[in-house]
Enzyme design. Structure first.
Site, PDB file in Angstrom:
ATOM      1  N   HIS A   1       0.822  -1.209   0.000  1.00 21.35           N
ATOM      2  CA  HIS A   1       0.000   0.000   0.000  1.00 21.35           C
ATOM      3  C   HIS A   1       0.856   1.258   0.000  1.00 21.35           C
ATOM      4  O   HIS A   1       1.951   1.277   0.579  1.00 21.35           O
ATOM      5  CB  HIS A   1      -0.907   0.008   1.235  1.00 21.35           C
ATOM      6  CG  HIS A   1      -1.934  -1.079   1.226  1.00 21.35           C
ATOM      7  ND1 HIS A   1      -3.024  -1.065   0.390  1.00 21.35           N
ATOM      8  CD2 HIS A   1      -2.039  -2.226   1.948  1.00 21.35           C
ATOM      9  CE1 HIS A   1      -3.764  -2.150   0.602  1.00 21.35           C
ATOM     10  NE2 HIS A   1      -3.173  -2.882   1.539  1.00 21.35           N
TER      11      HIS A   1
ATOM     12  N   ARG B   1      -7.313 -11.931   9.009  1.00 20.24           N
ATOM     13  CA  ARG B   1      -6.598 -10.761   9.523  1.00 20.24           C
ATOM     14  C   ARG B   1      -6.487 -10.911  11.042  1.00 20.24           C
ATOM     15  O   ARG B   1      -7.460 -11.269  11.695  1.00 20.24           O
ATOM     16  CB  ARG B   1      -7.386  -9.490   9.235  1.00 20.24           C
ATOM     17  CG  ARG B   1      -7.734  -9.271   7.766  1.00 20.24           C
ATOM     18  CD  ARG B   1      -8.686  -8.095   7.670  1.00 20.24           C
ATOM     19  NE  ARG B   1      -9.123  -7.809   6.315  1.00 20.24           N
ATOM     20  CZ  ARG B   1     -10.141  -8.400   5.713  1.00 20.24           C
ATOM     21  NH1 ARG B   1     -10.832  -9.351   6.327  1.00 20.24           N
ATOM     22  NH2 ARG B   1     -10.491  -8.053   4.490  1.00 20.24           N
TER      23      ARG B   1
HETATM   24  C1  LIG Z   1      -7.613 -10.695   3.771  1.00 21.57           C
HETATM   25  C2  LIG Z   1      -6.302 -10.030   4.028  1.00 21.57           C
HETATM   26  C3  LIG Z   1      -5.789  -9.114   3.102  1.00 21.57           C
HETATM   27  C4  LIG Z   1      -4.591  -8.452   3.361  1.00 21.57           C
HETATM   28  N1  LIG Z   1      -4.071  -7.647   2.409  1.00 21.57           N
HETATM   29  C5  LIG Z   1      -2.892  -7.005   2.649  1.00 21.57           C
HETATM   30  C6  LIG Z   1      -2.298  -6.190   1.667  1.00 21.57           C
HETATM   31  O1  LIG Z   1      -2.790  -6.120   0.534  1.00 21.57           O
HETATM   32  N2  LIG Z   1      -1.181  -5.489   1.971  1.00 21.57           N
HETATM   33  C7  LIG Z   1      -0.604  -5.601   3.205  1.00 21.57           C
HETATM   34  O2  LIG Z   1       0.373  -4.909   3.436  1.00 21.57           O
HETATM   35  N3  LIG Z   1      -1.098  -6.425   4.121  1.00 21.57           N
HETATM   36  C8  LIG Z   1      -2.233  -7.131   3.873  1.00 21.57           C
HETATM   37  N4  LIG Z   1      -2.729  -7.972   4.811  1.00 21.57           N
HETATM   38  C9  LIG Z   1      -2.007  -8.136   6.033  1.00 21.57           C
HETATM   39  C10 LIG Z   1      -0.817  -9.071   5.895  1.00 21.57           C
HETATM   40  O3  LIG Z   1      -1.193 -10.207   5.168  1.00 21.57           O
HETATM   41  C11 LIG Z   1      -0.369  -9.444   7.284  1.00 21.57           C
HETATM   42  O4  LIG Z   1      -0.021  -8.263   7.945  1.00 21.57           O
HETATM   43  C12 LIG Z   1       0.842 -10.361   7.311  1.00 21.57           C
HETATM   44  O5  LIG Z   1       0.792 -11.391   6.375  1.00 21.57           O
HETATM   45  C13 LIG Z   1       0.918 -10.943   8.699  1.00 21.57           C
HETATM   46  O6  LIG Z   1       2.089 -11.671   8.823  1.00 21.57           O
HETATM   47  P1  LIG Z   1       2.411 -12.390  10.184  1.00 21.57           P
HETATM   48  O7  LIG Z   1       3.762 -12.927  10.010  1.00 21.57           O
HETATM   49  O8  LIG Z   1       2.146 -11.473  11.297  1.00 21.57           O
HETATM   50  O9  LIG Z   1       1.303 -13.526  10.330  1.00 21.57           O
HETATM   51  P2  LIG Z   1       1.205 -14.977   9.674  1.00 21.57           P
HETATM   52  O10 LIG Z   1       1.603 -14.949   8.251  1.00 21.57           O
HETATM   53  O11 LIG Z   1      -0.134 -15.486  10.001  1.00 21.57           O
HETATM   54  O12 LIG Z   1       2.293 -15.810  10.434  1.00 21.57           O
HETATM   55  C14 LIG Z   1       2.122 -16.278  11.747  1.00 21.57           C
HETATM   56  C15 LIG Z   1       2.816 -17.602  11.852  1.00 21.57           C
HETATM   57  O13 LIG Z   1       2.821 -18.011  13.210  1.00 21.57           O
HETATM   58  C16 LIG Z   1       2.728 -19.415  13.252  1.00 21.57           C
HETATM   59  N5  LIG Z   1       2.244 -19.845  14.549  1.00 21.57           N
HETATM   60  C17 LIG Z   1       1.079 -19.536  15.152  1.00 21.57           C
HETATM   61  N6  LIG Z   1       0.978 -20.138  16.344  1.00 21.57           N
HETATM   62  C18 LIG Z   1       2.112 -20.849  16.510  1.00 21.57           C
HETATM   63  C19 LIG Z   1       2.603 -21.681  17.557  1.00 21.57           C
HETATM   64  N7  LIG Z   1       1.901 -21.918  18.647  1.00 21.57           N
HETATM   65  N8  LIG Z   1       3.803 -22.280  17.380  1.00 21.57           N
HETATM   66  C20 LIG Z   1       4.530 -22.066  16.270  1.00 21.57           C
HETATM   67  N9  LIG Z   1       4.116 -21.266  15.265  1.00 21.57           N
HETATM   68  C21 LIG Z   1       2.913 -20.667  15.381  1.00 21.57           C
HETATM   69  C22 LIG Z   1       1.783 -19.719  12.150  1.00 21.57           C
HETATM   70  O14 LIG Z   1       1.944 -21.048  11.707  1.00 21.57           O
HETATM   71  C23 LIG Z   1       2.131 -18.688  11.084  1.00 21.57           C
HETATM   72  O15 LIG Z   1       2.994 -19.211  10.105  1.00 21.57           O
HETATM   73  C24 LIG Z   1      -3.915  -8.678   4.566  1.00 21.57           C
HETATM   74  C25 LIG Z   1      -4.405  -9.628   5.455  1.00 21.57           C
HETATM   75  C26 LIG Z   1      -5.574 -10.334   5.169  1.00 21.57           C
HETATM   76  C27 LIG Z   1      -6.044 -11.390   6.070  1.00 21.57           C
END
Ligand SMILES: Cc1cc2nc3c(=O)[nH]c(=O)nc-3n(C[C@H](O)[C@H](O)[C@H](O)COP(=O)(O)OP(=O)(O)OC[C@H]3O[C@@H](n4cnc5c(N)ncnc54)[C@H](O)[C@@H]3O)c2cc1C
Ligand SMILES: Cc1cc2nc3c(=O)[nH]c(=O)nc-3n(C[C@H](O)[C@H](O)[C@H](O)COP(=O)(O)OP(=O)(O)OC[C@H]3O[C@@H](n4cnc5c(N)ncnc54)[C@H](O)[C@@H]3O)c2cc1C
Lengths: 487, 420
Positions: free
Chosen positions: A49, A309
């Site tokens: 974005h 999300r």
């Molecule tokens: C519908 C949607 C659209 C979006 N569109 C955009 C966009 O266009 N642009 C943008 O900038 N952002 C967007 N986002 C946001 C973006 O996708 C997220 O901010 C980002 O992917 C989050 O990454 P993360 O690493 O925090 O979470 P995740 O990718 O969910 O990673 C978390 C990890 O933790 C692991 N985990 C959980 N519990 C445990 C446990 N107990 N032990 C070991 N491992 C564990 C999981 O397996 C997972 O792999 C969007 C999100 C959604 C849902």
């Protein structure tokens, strides 16, 4: 004993690991999934974005636009597909015009460069397939599209090249405070560490609550999507409807690989693992998308999916040392624009670590560049000729829809953070991502995985080790084998 | 650059028959390109009986049927390359292909025959709600795992779609020891051949639910169950009619789509109804000298028809190379009207028709005791009584050249007339 254990290998954990791998630290990433970037990071809009909609006084607003700026360098270093194609927020009436003006003003506060408010004629010139009732639009040329899971995979691979360790299918089940730091309990044994960075996505609250009093909660908010076939000349920019209370509004966007992505809706759900698509969500997406363009060929859908999300009750990112848990850092509530903000967020986390440790020491031999991947399909005829001469496996096309060769698949398996499943091959090479959805190539991909990993076909899973594809040899095959063995 | 008179793309029954026929009509330099590790196309995984009743007057298995053509191809010393993927073809008939041995090849042809077959529609295309675990297979992919690779794909199976492959797989999986719980079909009738419903379902007591669909897939890692429901006349699920099945596998037999990426990229016109190229009486596409036959043109249920059609394409390609094909002259269009979903060919140059013109068509619905009415412009030139017609069974009509030559007209139409 590790210096840092990062829980979660979504984009947050992956990229933070990569940034921390610049320093002399012993780092481990654990994830309960059988691949990195296998949850929210593989199910989102994949948009970087521009940064005009998050409020300037929020962390979301603070990190989005600066994060956006850093993508050219990062994607060059990590060899991740990224295109700055620009975005349009469409307005259809005077209310929308007000919203758009507000977004523009907010964008100025966030230092978003080069924004313009466009009128009908110019919009339709840029995007002839849009609904002709459009009256105005906010144009932000710095918005881009990225290969989201490739970004996570590349980050972890580069982090591993620089010494970081990765353990998959390792689920954190408990954490104890110790005098050296923390002991983490997992299904694969205990890990001792001085610091923890909690990047567990929708489970970040659960992990937090293992070490300290609950002080925030994460509620999953689901979004459904359609993926359309390649080669449809529909839109060239990221197309938004005006935002509503249900998020940024349904998007129509090209993907970095030339498909069209349409979604998401937004519905709070109770189940943190519930990425099932649902009829009402998909119907909503379709109805809303048709407001932006009546020309969407929904008969060209090749896949639907849904992502969650990680919405926090603070309605913002939570990036801080946890209250009441020294050396335990939360990267939580990391919903949109998490992907866009992560480069800036990672720097911020590095700064937190600098303070907590009293100073990190740079490695001399940090290599910011990941070895480039070859995408045979994108080579010129001459390059194709040469590369097959060097390695005949490039002459063996495995996936016909995406033109993926055996050599590319072998490479994806044998790199750091290599593929262990059919889906992991698909995420790295696109084999099985196309219109036939692996119908043709999945047996071939299994054959290559089995060969390279020294396993039986029946031990090659689709995704997690529990997601088996084949049950056993057929009766006919068993008889053949028996007779071969002289039985 | 390598050059050939005719290059055939795809070494299935269509490509094999076209190549052999072109050789028999005197063309010397012919090359068949096949991406798989053997010739024979989809037939190699169809180990059941039922091929060749029309052409050989005996029942063969798929591989046996293919073998007859492969043997003939080899004895005629026609060049072929396996493990060779064609990447693009151009309007001026150059072909770009790769394989590990020869590397990247650019081949110039005088004529091309497209015989790439078709692919299966997938779960994504019909957007079944629910999770996306392993255990959802298209029927053809499952068939390949079982019959070619020698592995079973599941133990408790629900099949969505009653196309022929789904029906055949119901029997095959049962024989391999799996439990096939039911076959679910969205339409009020099956798209498969009647003989397959009898031999593959009825003989094994497998229920067929017409006007039903799958409304949910459950399971995190592997399929754990599916929900099916009855649909109304708009094919939407009726709430309250859901039935849950515990199963580990969902097979899909929901249609085949001609594989025309090469055709589209080359710029040939596609018929939206068949998803295949528009062809004329000689099976020539809208690009002169590029011919097409078999499942790449329209989906066939019987390989015998593929062989016949492909011989015509091979013959025409030979004539084209020998400059015996009449390029222009009297031309008329063929159009599908009431009750007909498509007709092959779409255009006819009468000068190239030998004694009679073969038309292949499919109807939209199940019809009993109706007439097929054939008109030249407004005038009825032939009526054919039909006891029974169904979308699952292709109709073959032969019109004599004399009938067509009597007068000049621009449009030949065919329609179903009910109530006779
Ligand atoms: C519908 C949607 C659209 C979006 N569109 C955009 C966009 O266009 N642009 C943008 O900038 N952002 C967007 N986002 C946001 C973006 O996708 C997220 O901010 C980002 O992917 C989050 O990454 P993360 O690493 O925090 O979470 P995740 O990718 O969910 O990673 C978390 C990890 O933790 C692991 N985990 C959980 N519990 C445990 C446990 N107990 N032990 C070991 N491992 C564990 C999981 O397996 C997972 O792999 C969007 C999100 C959604 C849902
Ligand atoms: C499961 C099943 C059961 C059937 N049962 C019967 C039956 O009982 N009786 C009967 O008469 N008929 C049956 N049929 C129908 C008949 O087998 C098919 O109609 C026939 O095989 C179609 O022939 P084809 O050559 O057009 O296509 P295919 O057999 O699909 O051959 C196409 C070939 O082209 C190759 N190809 C495609 N693209 C490229 C490229 N870019 N480069 C190189 N090569 C390429 C493919 O690898 C393939 O080998 C059945 C079909 C199926 C699928």
């Amino acid at each position: 004993m590790y210096d840092i254990v990062i829980i979660g290998a979504g984009i947050a954990g992956s990229f933070i690991a990569r940034e921390l791998s610049r320093f002399k630290l012993k780092i481990l990433i654990v994830d309960r999934q059988n691949d990195v970037g296998n949850e929210t990071t593989e199910a989102n809009s994949a948009i970087i974005h521009a940064g005009y909609d998050a409020m300037a006084d929020q962390l979301k607003g603070k990190f989005n636009a600066p994060g956006n700026k850093m993508f050219d360098t990062i994607c060059d270093e990590l060899d991740v597909p990224f295109k700055r194609i620009g975005s349009l927020v469409l307005g259809f009436n005077e209310d929308d015009r007000k919203t758009i003006q507000n977004l523009y003003n907010n964008g100025l506060k966030n230092n978003v460069p080069d924004m313009r408010i466009l009128e009908k004629d110019e919009i339709l010139q840029m995007e002839p397939k849009l609904n002709e009732d459009v009256v105005c639009a906010l144009y932000a040329p710095t918005a881009g599209i990225i290969g989201a899971w490739e970004f996570a995979i590349a980050s972890v691979e580069n982090a591993m090249d620089n010494g970081v360790e990765l353990e998959l299918e390792t689920e954190v089940t408990g954490i104890e405070k110790e005098n050296f730091g923390y002991r983490i309990y997992t299904n694969k044994g205990e890990k001792d560490t001085k610091y923890i960075i909690n990047c567990a996505g929708v489970y970040a609250d659960v992990i937090n609550n293992m070490v300290t009093e609950p002080y925030f909660s994460i509620t999953p908010r689901k979004g459904n999507y359609y993926v359309l076939d390649k080669g449809l000349d529909l839109v060239n920019h990221i197309i938004f409807l005006c935002p509503t209370d249900k998020g940024k509004g349904v998007i129509i966007t090209p993907t970095v690989h030339g498909n069209i992505l349409i979604g998401p809706d937004s519905e709070f759900v109770n189940d943190k693992d519930s990425t099932a698509t649902d009829v009402s969500g998909l119907r909503y997406v379709k109805e809303r998308a048709l407001l932006s363009s009546k020309a969407i060929p929904f008969n060209k859908v090749i896949r639907t999916f849904a992502g969650l999300r990680a919405h926090s009750d603070r309605n913002d990112f939570i990036i801080e040392e946890a209250k009441g848990a020294k050396g335990f850092i939360n990267v939580a509530g990391f919903e949109s624009p998490g992907l866009s903000a992560i480069p800036a967020v990672a720097q911020y986390v590095v700064n937190i670590m600098q303070k907590l440790t009293g100073g990190l020491i740079y490695k001399d031999n940090f290599n910011p560049r990941r070895r480039k991947t070859v995408c045979f399909n994108l080579l010129s005829d001459e390059e194709k000729k040469d590369i097959i001469k060097k390695n005949p496996m490039y002459g063996n096309i495995i996936c016909r829809c995406e033109t993926v060769t055996e050599a590319e698949i072998v490479d994806a398996i044998n790199r750091n953070c290599g593929a262990r499943s059919v889906k992991a091959v698909k995420k790295r090479t696109r084999a099985g991502m196309g219109r036939c959805q692996g119908g043709f190539c999945s047996p071939r991909v299994m054959e290559i995985l089995a060969r390279e990993l020294g396993k039986d076909w029946t031990d090659i899973p689709y995704d997690s080790t529990k997601s088996y594809i084949l049950t056993e040899e057929t009766k006919r095959n068993q008889q053949d084998n028996d007779s071969k063995m002289g039985g | 650059m390598i050059s050939y008179d005719i290059v055939v793309i795809g070494g299935g029954p269509a490509g094999l028959a076209a190549a052999i026929e072109a050789r028999n009509y005197g063309v010397k330099k012919i090359l068949v390109l096949e991406r798989d590790k053997e010739l024979g196309g989809i037939l190699q995984q169809c180990i059941h009986n039922g091929f060749g009743l029309h052409i050989f007057k005996e029942e063969l298995t798929g591989p046996e049927y293919a073998e007859r053509f492969i043997t003939e191809l080899k004895s005629l010393k026609i060049d072929y390359k396996i493990n060779t993927m064609v990447l693009t073809i151009t309007k001026d008939k150059t072909i770009h292909a790769v394989n590990p041995k020869d590397g990247y090849m650019v081949i110039q042809a005088k004529a091309i025959v497209l015989a790439m077959g078709c692919r299966e529609r997938t779960a994504g295309a019909i957007s079944i709600p629910g999770t996306r675990p392993s255990g959802v297979f298209t029927a053809g992919t499952a068939q390949r795992y079982i019959n070619v690779e020698g592995y079973m794909v599941g133990r408790r199976v629900v099949i969505l779609g009653s196309g022929d492959i789904g029906l055949i797989m119901a029997r095959r999986m049962t024989l391999e020891g799996a439990k096939v719980l039911c076959v679910v079909e969205l339409m009020p009738f099956s798209g498969g051949l009647t003989r397959n419903i009898v031999q593959c379902l009825n003989d094994f007591d497998i229920p067929l639910y017409l006007s039903h669909t799958v409304t949910n897939i459950k399971g995190k890692d592997r399929v754990e169950g599916v929900t099916i429901a009855r649909v109304d006349e708009n094919r939407l699920p009726i709430p309250g009619t859901e039935i849950d099945y515990d199963c580990d596998t969902l097979l899909l037999s929901i249609g085949l789509i001609p594989e025309n990426e090469l055709t589209v990229k080359a710029g040939a016109q596609i018929d939206m109804r068949t998803n295949g190229p528009v062809v004329n009486e000689s099976m020539e596409t809208t690009i002169s000298g590029v011919f097409a036959c078999g499942n790449v043109v329209h989906v066939h249920d019987l390989v015998d028809f593929v062989t016949e059609e492909s011989r015509r394409a091979g013959r025409s390609a030979a004539k084209y190379v020998q400059k015996k094909l009449v390029e222009d002259g009297n031309e008329f269009k063929i159009e599908a009207l009431n009750g007909i979903s498509y007709i092959i060919p779409q255009t006819v140059r009468i000068d190239n028709v030998d004694k009679s013109l073969d038309l292949y068509l499919r109807v939209r619905n199940v019809y009993d005791r109706v007439k097929l009415v054939i008109k030249a412009d407004q005038e009825t030139i032939k009526e054919i009584n039909k006891r029974h017609m169904a979308p699952g069974e292709m109709e073959h009509i032969v019109l004599s050249k004399d009938l067509l030559q009597e007068k000049s007209f621009e449009r030949l139409t065919i329609e179903v007339k009910e109530g006779i």
